[in-house]
Design an enzyme around this catalytic site. Structure first.
Site, PDB file in Angstrom:
ATOM      1  N   ASN A 155      31.134  38.383  40.753  1.00 50.98           N
ATOM      2  CA  ASN A 155      29.706  38.170  40.515  1.00 50.98           C
ATOM      3  C   ASN A 155      29.200  39.012  39.347  1.00 50.98           C
ATOM      4  O   ASN A 155      28.282  38.609  38.626  1.00 50.98           O
ATOM      5  CB  ASN A 155      28.903  38.497  41.774  1.00 50.98           C
ATOM      6  CG  ASN A 155      29.112  37.462  42.861  1.00 50.98           C
ATOM      7  OD1 ASN A 155      29.661  36.387  42.620  1.00 50.98           O
ATOM      8  ND2 ASN A 155      28.683  37.772  44.070  1.00 50.98           N
TER       9      ASN A 155
ATOM     10  N   VAL B  27      30.911  39.702  36.643  1.00 50.02           N
ATOM     11  CA  VAL B  27      31.335  38.988  35.443  1.00 50.02           C
ATOM     12  C   VAL B  27      30.456  37.763  35.207  1.00 50.02           C
ATOM     13  O   VAL B  27      30.078  37.452  34.073  1.00 50.02           O
ATOM     14  CB  VAL B  27      32.816  38.567  35.559  1.00 50.02           C
ATOM     15  CG1 VAL B  27      33.237  37.724  34.361  1.00 50.02           C
ATOM     16  CG2 VAL B  27      33.705  39.795  35.679  1.00 50.02           C
ATOM     17  N   THR B  28      30.111  37.056  36.285  1.00 52.73           N
ATOM     18  CA  THR B  28      29.243  35.873  36.166  1.00 52.73           C
ATOM     19  C   THR B  28      27.903  36.251  35.552  1.00 52.73           C
ATOM     20  O   THR B  28      27.422  35.597  34.616  1.00 52.73           O
ATOM     21  CB  THR B  28      29.014  35.243  37.552  1.00 52.73           C
ATOM     22  OG1 THR B  28      30.264  34.858  38.115  1.00 52.73           O
ATOM     23  CG2 THR B  28      28.120  34.013  37.443  1.00 52.73           C
TER      24      THR B  28
ATOM     25  N   ASP C 164      34.588  32.416  30.644  1.00 56.01           N
ATOM     26  CA  ASP C 164      33.834  32.066  31.845  1.00 56.01           C
ATOM     27  C   ASP C 164      34.733  31.952  33.074  1.00 56.01           C
ATOM     28  O   ASP C 164      34.274  32.102  34.202  1.00 56.01           O
ATOM     29  CB  ASP C 164      33.099  30.737  31.607  1.00 56.01           C
ATOM     30  CG  ASP C 164      32.187  30.353  32.754  1.00 56.01           C
ATOM     31  OD1 ASP C 164      31.314  31.161  33.107  1.00 56.01           O
ATOM     32  OD2 ASP C 164      32.357  29.252  33.307  1.00 56.01           O
TER      33      ASP C 164
ATOM     34  N   ASP D 227      35.542  35.108  36.129  1.00 59.73           N
ATOM     35  CA  ASP D 227      34.957  35.383  37.442  1.00 59.73           C
ATOM     36  C   ASP D 227      35.736  34.685  38.553  1.00 59.73           C
ATOM     37  O   ASP D 227      36.031  35.284  39.594  1.00 59.73           O
ATOM     38  CB  ASP D 227      33.470  35.008  37.490  1.00 59.73           C
ATOM     39  CG  ASP D 227      33.214  33.580  37.027  1.00 59.73           C
ATOM     40  OD1 ASP D 227      34.182  32.859  36.702  1.00 59.73           O
ATOM     41  OD2 ASP D 227      32.029  33.192  36.970  1.00 59.73           O
TER      42      ASP D 227
ATOM     43  N   ARG E 294      39.717  34.951  42.973  1.00 61.49           N
ATOM     44  CA  ARG E 294      40.978  34.492  43.568  1.00 61.49           C
ATOM     45  C   ARG E 294      41.930  35.663  43.806  1.00 61.49           C
ATOM     46  O   ARG E 294      42.566  35.752  44.857  1.00 61.49           O
ATOM     47  CB  ARG E 294      41.628  33.465  42.640  1.00 61.49           C
ATOM     48  CG  ARG E 294      43.000  32.979  43.100  1.00 61.49           C
ATOM     49  CD  ARG E 294      43.510  31.885  42.179  1.00 61.49           C
ATOM     50  NE  ARG E 294      43.555  32.309  40.792  1.00 61.49           N
ATOM     51  CZ  ARG E 294      44.547  33.030  40.254  1.00 61.49           C
ATOM     52  NH1 ARG E 294      45.556  33.419  41.016  1.00 61.49           N
ATOM     53  NH2 ARG E 294      44.527  33.352  38.982  1.00 61.49           N
TER      54      ARG E 294
ATOM     55  N   ASP F   8      27.555  31.140  40.428  1.00 62.93           N
ATOM     56  CA  ASP F   8      28.254  30.672  39.235  1.00 62.93           C
ATOM     57  C   ASP F   8      27.660  29.349  38.747  1.00 62.93           C
ATOM     58  O   ASP F   8      27.379  29.186  37.557  1.00 62.93           O
ATOM     59  CB  ASP F   8      29.736  30.511  39.551  1.00 62.93           C
ATOM     60  CG  ASP F   8      30.548  30.135  38.316  1.00 62.93           C
ATOM     61  OD1 ASP F   8      30.402  30.811  37.286  1.00 62.93           O
ATOM     62  OD2 ASP F   8      31.314  29.154  38.384  1.00 62.93           O
TER      63      ASP F   8
ATOM     64  N   ASP G 295      25.459  28.932  35.340  1.00 67.92           N
ATOM     65  CA  ASP G 295      25.981  27.998  34.327  1.00 67.92           C
ATOM     66  C   ASP G 295      24.860  27.160  33.741  1.00 67.92           C
ATOM     67  O   ASP G 295      24.827  26.878  32.544  1.00 67.92           O
ATOM     68  CB  ASP G 295      27.036  27.068  34.944  1.00 67.92           C
ATOM     69  CG  ASP G 295      28.413  27.710  35.006  1.00 67.92           C
ATOM     70  OD1 ASP G 295      28.595  28.801  34.432  1.00 67.92           O
ATOM     71  OD2 ASP G 295      29.302  27.116  35.654  1.00 67.92           O
TER      72      ASP G 295
END
Length: 205
Positions: free
Chosen positions: A29, A31-32, A66, A69, A74, A87, A91
Site C-alpha cells: 500500500n 508503494v501504491t 506500478d 505493489d 505476493r 490500487d 489507478d
C-alpha cells in the site's frame, strides 16, 4: 492487450527489487500511494506545461513500476481486499492526472482546428478512461464479467505517452492527433463492447 503481455515481464523485472523493499519494511500500500503521488506530481509539473518528452519518460518509469505493489503483496503474503480496492481506486486518480494534464497542455497550442480536435478527443478519452474500468467493476457487481475491449489501462497510457514523448523530441504533432483520436474511438468501442457482453450474460440467465 498490452497489460496482459506485460505482466509476466513486470513480474520478472520487479521481483528482486520488491523483495529488497519488503525486507526494508515497505508494504504494498505504501508503494501504491507513492506511485500515484509521483504520477500526479509529474503530470502537473511536466505534461501540463508541455514538457512532453521529459514527462513521458519519467511517467513511463513510474507507471511501469506500478507492478511493484502487487509483487510486494505476493511476496509478503499480505494481499488483501482493501489493497486491491486502493490500487484500483488510485489507478483512476493516476489516469485522470495523466490525461487531464495532456488535455490542459492542448489549451496552450496555437488556435486552430488541431487544438480544437485534440481538446475534443482528449475530453472524450478522459470520459472513457473513467467509464471503461467502471463498466468492468459494475459488471462484476452484477455477477457478470467484462474483461473485453481494445483500450485497457496499459494500452491507453502507452499510446498516449509514447505519442507525446516522440512529439516532445521533435517528431510531427500528427502523432498526438492520431493517438488521441484512436484513444477516443477505442475507449468508446470498449465501453460499448463491455455493455453488449454484460447484456448478453445477464439476459442468458
Amino acid at each position: 492487450m498490452l497489460g496482459t503481455h506485460g505482466r509476466g515481464l513486470a513480474k520478472r523485472v520487479f521481483t528482486a527489487p520488491a523483495r529488497a523493499l519488503a525486507r526494508m519494511g515497505v508494504r504494498a500500500n505504501h508503494v501504491t500511494i507513492a506511485g500515484t503521488t509521483l504520477t500526479v506530481i509529474l503530470s502537473a509539473a511536466l505534461l501540463a506545461p508541455g514538457y512532453w518528452a521529459a514527462g513521458a519518460i519519467s511517467l513511463g518509469v513510474v507507471l511501469f513500476a506500478d507492478s511493484l505493489d502487487g509483487t510486494i503483496a505476493r511476496l509478503t503474503g499480505e494481499s488483501s481486499h482493501f489493497g486491491a480496492y486502493l490500487d484500483a481506486t488510485l489507478d483512476r486518480v493516476g489516469d485522470g492526472a495523466v490525461f487531464g494534464a495532456l488535455v490542459f497542455s492542448f489549451t496552450n497550442l496555437p488556435a486552430g482546428w488541431m487544438r480544437t480536435w485534440l481538446l475534443i478527443a482528449g475530453l472524450i478519452t478522459m470520459v472513457g478512461v473513467a467509464t471503461v474500468p467502471y463498466a468492468k467493476a459494475r459488471a462484476e457487481a452484477e455477477g457478470a464479467h467484462a474483461s473485453v475491449g481494445i483500450a485497457e489501462r496499459t494500452d491507453r497510457l502507452v499510446i498516449a505517452l509514447v505519442a507525446a514523448g516522440l512529439t516532445g523530441f521533435g517528431l510531427s504533432m500528427w502523432l498526438v492527433v492520431i493517438a488521441m483520436t484512436w484513444l477516443a474511438i477505442a475507449t468508446a468501442i470498449t465501453v460499448f463492447h463491455r455493455t453488449v457482453v454484460v447484456y448478453q450474460q445477464l439476459q442468458a440467465r
